[in-house]
Scaffold this active site. Sequence first.
Site, PDB file in Angstrom:
ATOM      1  N   GLY A  44     -13.646  -2.886   1.007  1.00 29.46           N
ATOM      2  CA  GLY A  44     -14.990  -2.329   1.120  1.00 29.46           C
ATOM      3  C   GLY A  44     -15.277  -1.263   0.078  1.00 29.46           C
ATOM      4  O   GLY A  44     -16.367  -1.217  -0.499  1.00 29.46           O
TER       5      GLY A  44
ATOM      6  N   LYS B 143     -16.791 -12.195   4.702  1.00 34.65           N
ATOM      7  CA  LYS B 143     -17.603 -10.996   4.969  1.00 34.65           C
ATOM      8  C   LYS B 143     -18.808 -10.991   4.045  1.00 34.65           C
ATOM      9  O   LYS B 143     -18.871 -10.217   3.079  1.00 34.65           O
ATOM     10  CB  LYS B 143     -16.758  -9.743   4.729  1.00 34.65           C
ATOM     11  CG  LYS B 143     -15.750  -9.470   5.831  1.00 34.65           C
ATOM     12  CD  LYS B 143     -15.126  -8.108   5.579  1.00 34.65           C
ATOM     13  CE  LYS B 143     -13.888  -7.872   6.404  1.00 34.65           C
ATOM     14  NZ  LYS B 143     -13.059  -6.811   5.832  1.00 34.65           N
TER      15      LYS B 143
ATOM     16  N   ARG C 174       0.833  -1.217   0.000  1.00 32.21           N
ATOM     17  CA  ARG C 174       0.000   0.000   0.000  1.00 32.21           C
ATOM     18  C   ARG C 174       0.864   1.263   0.000  1.00 32.21           C
ATOM     19  O   ARG C 174       0.460   2.287  -0.560  1.00 32.21           O
ATOM     20  CB  ARG C 174      -0.929   0.007   1.202  1.00 32.21           C
ATOM     21  CG  ARG C 174      -2.096  -0.930   0.990  1.00 32.21           C
ATOM     22  CD  ARG C 174      -3.091  -0.839   2.097  1.00 32.21           C
ATOM     23  NE  ARG C 174      -4.288  -1.573   1.737  1.00 32.21           N
ATOM     24  CZ  ARG C 174      -5.243  -1.920   2.581  1.00 32.21           C
ATOM     25  NH1 ARG C 174      -5.136  -1.587   3.852  1.00 32.21           N
ATOM     26  NH2 ARG C 174      -6.299  -2.570   2.178  1.00 32.21           N
TER      27      ARG C 174
ATOM     28  N   GLY D 158      -8.937  -7.384   0.632  1.00 31.95           N
ATOM     29  CA  GLY D 158      -7.633  -7.523   1.282  1.00 31.95           C
ATOM     30  C   GLY D 158      -7.113  -8.949   1.273  1.00 31.95           C
ATOM     31  O   GLY D 158      -5.944  -9.194   0.961  1.00 31.95           O
TER      32      GLY D 158
HETATM   33  P1  ADP Z   1     -11.590 -10.321   1.189  1.00 33.90           P
HETATM   34  O1  ADP Z   1     -10.689  -9.662   2.204  1.00 33.90           O
HETATM   35  O2  ADP Z   1     -10.842 -10.835   0.010  1.00 33.90           O
HETATM   36  O3  ADP Z   1     -12.756  -9.465   0.832  1.00 33.90           O
HETATM   37  P2  ADP Z   1     -13.028 -11.713   3.274  1.00 33.90           P
HETATM   38  O4  ADP Z   1     -12.439 -10.767   4.258  1.00 33.90           O
HETATM   39  O5  ADP Z   1     -14.482 -11.624   3.019  1.00 33.90           O
HETATM   40  O6  ADP Z   1     -12.223 -11.627   1.887  1.00 33.90           O
HETATM   41  O7  ADP Z   1     -12.751 -13.222   3.737  1.00 33.90           O
HETATM   42  C1  ADP Z   1     -11.443 -13.752   3.792  1.00 33.90           C
HETATM   43  C2  ADP Z   1     -11.306 -14.795   4.877  1.00 33.90           C
HETATM   44  O8  ADP Z   1     -12.292 -15.795   4.712  1.00 33.90           O
HETATM   45  C3  ADP Z   1      -9.971 -15.495   4.821  1.00 33.90           C
HETATM   46  O9  ADP Z   1      -9.301 -15.257   6.027  1.00 33.90           O
HETATM   47  C4  ADP Z   1     -10.339 -16.962   4.666  1.00 33.90           C
HETATM   48  O10 ADP Z   1      -9.538 -17.832   5.449  1.00 33.90           O
HETATM   49  C5  ADP Z   1     -11.750 -16.999   5.162  1.00 33.90           C
HETATM   50  N1  ADP Z   1     -12.530 -18.125   4.619  1.00 33.90           N
HETATM   51  C6  ADP Z   1     -12.842 -18.377   3.358  1.00 33.90           C
HETATM   52  N2  ADP Z   1     -13.552 -19.512   3.240  1.00 33.90           N
HETATM   53  C7  ADP Z   1     -13.703 -19.990   4.479  1.00 33.90           C
HETATM   54  C8  ADP Z   1     -14.358 -21.122   5.032  1.00 33.90           C
HETATM   55  N3  ADP Z   1     -15.001 -21.998   4.254  1.00 33.90           N
HETATM   56  N4  ADP Z   1     -14.333 -21.291   6.371  1.00 33.90           N
HETATM   57  C9  ADP Z   1     -13.673 -20.409   7.159  1.00 33.90           C
HETATM   58  N5  ADP Z   1     -13.047 -19.317   6.706  1.00 33.90           N
HETATM   59  C10 ADP Z   1     -13.050 -19.110   5.379  1.00 33.90           C
HETATM   60 MG    MG Z   2     -10.858  -9.433   4.294  1.00 38.43          MG
END
Ligand code: ADP
Ligand code: MG
Length: 400
Positions: free
Chosen positions: A374, A198, A38, A351
Amino acid sequence: MSFVKASVRDAEVEGRRVLDRVDFNVPLERGRVVDDSRIRAALPTIDLLRDRGAGVILVSHLGRPEGPDPELSMKPVAVRLGELLGTEVRMAPAVVGPEVEAIAEELGPGDLLMLENSRFEPGETADDPELAAGLARLADVYVNDAFGAAHRAHATTTGVARLLPAYAGLLLEREVTELAAVRDDPTRPLRLVLGGAKVKDKIGVIQRFLEVADRIMIGGAMAYSFFKWRGTPVGNSLVDDESVEAAGRILDQSARSASELMLPVDLVLGRELAAETERREVQGVEVPDGWMGLDIGGRTAAAYAEAIREAGTVLWNGPMGAFELPPFAAGTRAIAEAIAEAPGTTVAGGGDSVAALDQFGLTDRLDWVSTGGGASLELLEGRDLPGVEALQDRQAAGSR
Ligand code: ADP
Ligand code: MG
């Protein structure tokens, strides 16, 4: 749609002090920056301002402190930035105040000053006018380059933008341009890969893209909100209970829309969220009691990868499983590799998705990897970003 906000490229900054709102919300370990991507992403604007003879005052939030917290000082960030630029970056003792003003006044062309963590001030998240005024006293011109914080109306994003001539930084401008192009005029077929944990934040994106994308592929913990709605046993899988009903509405909506919602057809299970846990691959998506779904299975990954290869545009947000744990990384890796190799336009945000791309060494293979989680979701959903809206329009800037 072209970018309508005034660009830092058109700002008169010579001999002036510029307050540059950056997104230096970086991971720290033992007082050191462990991922400086970043900071690197903010360098083009910083270089431009210094080349043009501005004194540059940088401000960012870091973590979520509720007041001054030495653990979340910007000092290590100032040190890393200084290393990257090969020059000194002065560290302010606070965010605003007479002492900071005195230091700011001494800044000459090309000099750099890093303010303390903006969240040390309670007025930051409240968009407090007094804090905004304190920030405005430090500089003559404001630049917002913090795309990752542009969906927040805070003193450093919207408040101070109302008080100074306010321009978009190069990164923010590029982010908005790239993401708005995918949202408004994608090369078709447009295919979306959504996952992660999320779920609440991402439901709006699914809803919007049901009308635009021809396929939406769901993975990660997000899938279990859909399975739960269908009555499929989810065992101990991570389910966002708040999103189960929304998932049901989306299933209804997708049945009536032209786009196909793809859900996993097989899974990788674990006893618990740990690398050394017992692991099992299953056909189907029923998760027995005592197990958690932690990755998509091989058939699902292959089907998603094929849809990715045929896409005109692929948009990815959210890992397919708990990729941080090697036994549950295969699904996310397969999808990331398919996206890296896809002939279409490829864009990713989030992220953890970006961390996955970095982990697999694939970040440079995509057309655009957003620094915003977000913020990128809200933009794609079609919402206005307050931090962008607060900047002056291109025309207004011309007359200043
Ligand atoms: P991003 O930051 O890419 O938007 P999120 O913050 O929504 O993604 O989610 C990312 C997290 O979700 C990661 O830490 C990952 O380990 C977790 N995750 C993904 N699939 C699963 C699952 N089936 N069970 C538990 N955790 C999960
Ligand atoms: Mg995330």
